[in-house]
Design a protein around this motif. Structure first.
Motif, PDB file in Angstrom:
ATOM      1  N   ALA A  98       0.995  -1.139   0.008  1.00  0.00           N
ATOM      2  CA  ALA A  98      -0.032  -0.177   0.027  1.00  0.00           C
ATOM      3  C   ALA A  98       0.923   1.285   0.107  1.00  0.00           C
ATOM      4  CB  ALA A  98      -0.796  -0.077   1.202  1.00  0.00           C
ATOM      5  N   ASP A 100       3.442   1.793  -1.434  1.00  0.00           N
ATOM      6  CA  ASP A 100       4.463   1.668  -2.667  1.00  0.00           C
ATOM      7  C   ASP A 100       4.173   3.067  -3.542  1.00  0.00           C
ATOM      8  OD1 ASP A 100       5.541  -0.482  -5.316  1.00  0.00           O
ATOM      9  OD2 ASP A 100       6.417   1.207  -4.220  1.00  0.00           O
ATOM     10  N   VAL A 149       3.439 -21.234  -1.205  1.00  0.00           N
ATOM     11  CA  VAL A 149       2.466 -19.925  -1.696  1.00  0.00           C
ATOM     12  C   VAL A 149       3.397 -18.769  -1.453  1.00  0.00           C
ATOM     13  CG1 VAL A 149       0.774 -18.358  -0.979  1.00  0.00           C
ATOM     14  CG2 VAL A 149       0.049 -20.586  -1.007  1.00  0.00           C
ATOM     15  N   GLU A 150       4.332 -18.773  -0.519  1.00  0.00           N
ATOM     16  CA  GLU A 150       5.469 -17.644  -0.590  1.00  0.00           C
ATOM     17  C   GLU A 150       6.183 -17.697  -1.447  1.00  0.00           C
ATOM     18  OE1 GLU A 150       4.967 -14.991   1.567  1.00  0.00           O
ATOM     19  OE2 GLU A 150       3.100 -15.804   2.168  1.00  0.00           O
ATOM     20  N   ARG A 152       5.887 -18.673  -4.512  1.00  0.00           N
ATOM     21  CA  ARG A 152       5.153 -18.081  -5.801  1.00  0.00           C
ATOM     22  C   ARG A 152       5.194 -16.652  -5.507  1.00  0.00           C
ATOM     23  NH1 ARG A 152       1.212 -22.038  -4.661  1.00  0.00           N
ATOM     24  NH2 ARG A 152       2.116 -24.163  -5.385  1.00  0.00           N
ATOM     25  N   ARG A 153       4.804 -16.082  -4.326  1.00  0.00           N
ATOM     26  CA  ARG A 153       4.496 -14.457  -4.138  1.00  0.00           C
ATOM     27  C   ARG A 153       6.097 -13.991  -4.403  1.00  0.00           C
ATOM     28  NH1 ARG A 153       2.111 -10.842  -4.561  1.00  0.00           N
ATOM     29  NH2 ARG A 153       2.426  -9.745  -2.579  1.00  0.00           N
ATOM     30  N   GLU A 156       6.554 -13.683  -8.084  1.00  0.00           N
ATOM     31  CA  GLU A 156       5.527 -12.545  -8.766  1.00  0.00           C
ATOM     32  C   GLU A 156       6.369 -11.334  -8.637  1.00  0.00           C
ATOM     33  OE1 GLU A 156       1.825 -12.453  -7.162  1.00  0.00           O
ATOM     34  OE2 GLU A 156       1.249 -14.330  -8.053  1.00  0.00           O
ATOM     35  N   LYS A 160       8.019  -8.530 -11.533  1.00  0.00           N
ATOM     36  CA  LYS A 160       7.623  -7.465 -11.341  1.00  0.00           C
ATOM     37  C   LYS A 160       8.620  -6.467 -11.359  1.00  0.00           C
ATOM     38  CE  LYS A 160       4.521  -4.086  -9.002  1.00  0.00           C
ATOM     39  NZ  LYS A 160       4.549  -3.606  -7.552  1.00  0.00           N
TER      40      LYS A 160
END
Lengths: 217, 208
Positions: A98, A100, A149-150, A152-153, A156, A160
């Protein structure tokens, strides 16, 4: 003819001193001052007291909440309270996404008052470190699916940042390497191989271009 | 009457002062909390943030349950088949409670009246209760004892995948829920279907 009314000059003198008092008080306690005691306690292994000191700072919803939240979450991790540490890290993750942005008001304020006025946003690589620490906590708790899951984060965020043409250290090769280990633990050899290769690529670009070693310590 | 703003030195100092005061006052005024709530319709579309939402869950589960119930092996069965829900694998990049999704699948399927479910989670409790009932405390007629459980005919499992694309201010999140109905005896997948959804988002300032 008086060029300055007496009322106005009184206001200025009183107002000026009042304003400077406010400014002095607001920038009085810097981040270093506030966490110094907690850092010493952590070094001495007295985790519980350090956590108690950091907790009110981490829960106060002001501009610098992110940095205190990260310290609080790390202290919880060091003391073995992985579940609570994860909750704090997840909140920090949301907050860093938030925050950023660049606040023009705060930057202008910082030019006049001091660096304390600017919110702590976290460095680009620090934002990926949040996910790396989350993954480490989940692994400690034996939750491989959540660690995946982390991973994969992390991927991502890496994609980016690579798209935004960031420097190699900002792509956080440690987090990429950790995600490779997690893929390997899940026996996903292809994903692990790709992640190992990418983390090596990022690492070697860094040592070639800047001759600075990115230490993991 | 003197005009204070005419003097340039006064003007600059007043401007500087007002700028400083403005910066100080721009910090929030007073504590904030979420209060004075009101009930909302659960079936209303709710995409408050860019994460997996309850609307997504409702949409995917409904589509797949309708598809499963319409399949001949369930629709034309002489007796309601006995199903068992196993794991829904989460292959997304969000911490999604997949058990919650499978609970909804089980509820919707049971409400359709076409199938029956066995309770996998209760097994340990049931086994403990059997042990207790066999200690002699419980009357013979009401003892349930081992050997009476129904064997399942099918297993329901699945996987939730996602693909996230994020460039600048645009983000698109794609989910795909795949469910399988596997015959327990032959491990043949009797029915399988997928439901895809995609949500697009724009980065906006979130007012505080």
């Amino acid at each position: 003819m008086k060029t300055r009314s007496t009322f106005f000059s009184k206001f200025l003198s009183k107002g000026r001193s009042c304003v400077f008092l406010c400014l002095a008080l607001s920038s009085c306690a810097t981040y270093q001052n506030k966490v110094h005691d907690s850092r010493l306690l952590l070094e001495q292994g007295q985790y519980e007291q350090a956590i108690e000191k950091l907790k009110p700072l981490a829960e106060k919803a002001d501009g610098d909440q992110l940095v205190y939240l990260l310290d609080y979450a790390t202290a919880l991790q060091m003391s073995g309270r992985y579940d609570e540490s994860n909750r704090a890290f997840l909140k920090a993750d949301q907050l860093s996404e938030a925050l950023d942005y660049h606040s023009v008001t705060r930057i202008t304020g910082a030019a006049l008052t001091g660096e304390e006025a600017v919110q702590y946003k976290g460095d680009t690589f620090e934002r990926t470190f949040i996910n790396a620490f989350l993954a480490l906590n989940f692994l400690q708790m034996g939750k491989l699916d959540d660690a995946l899951v982390e991973a994969r984060r992390i991927n991502e965020k890496y994609l980016k940042l690579r798209g935004e043409d960031k420097k190699s250290y900002e792509l956080n090769p440690f987090a990429k390497y950790l995600s490779a280990l997690i893929w390997e633990a899940d026996q996903k050899w292809d994903d692990a191989y790709i992640a190992y290769q990418r983390s090596l690529q990022v690492r070697s670009i860094d040592s070639q271009s800047s001759r600075r070693s990115y230490s993991l310590s | 009457m003197s005009k204070p703003m005419n003097d340039s030195k006064t003007r600059t100092s007043f401007a500087a002062l007002s700028a400083l005061m403005a910066i100080l006052f721009l910090s929030s005024c007073g504590p904030k909390a979420f209060v004075k709530g009101q009930y909302d319709d659960v079936n209303r579309e709710n995409l408050l943030n860019d994460q997996w939402s309850e609307t997504d869950m409702q949409v995917v589960v409904k589509a797949l349950v309708d598809s499963m119930v319409a399949h001949p092996s369930i629709a034309n069965a002489k007796t309601p088949p006995v199903l068992m829900v196993t794991k829904l694998q989460n292959k997304t990049s969000e911490h999604i409670d997949t058990q919650s999704i499978m609970d909804m699948v089980r509820v919707e399927l049971t409400n359709s009246g076409k199938v029956a479910f066995i309770d996998k989670e209760a097994r340990q409790d049931v086994s403990d209760e059997y042990d207790y009932q066999n200690t002699g405390m419980v009357s013979e007629e009401s003892k349930k004892g081992p050997g009476g459980q129904t064997g399942a005919d099918f297993i329901v499992n699945g996987r939730l995948d996602s693909i996230v694309q994020e460039v600048g201010k645009d983000k698109s999140v794609y989910y795909k829920l795949t469910l399988n109905l596997t015959n327990l005896k032959t491990t043949v997948i009797t029915w399988t279907n997928q439901k895809q959804i995609r949500k697009t988002f724009k980065k906006k300032t979130i007012g505080l």
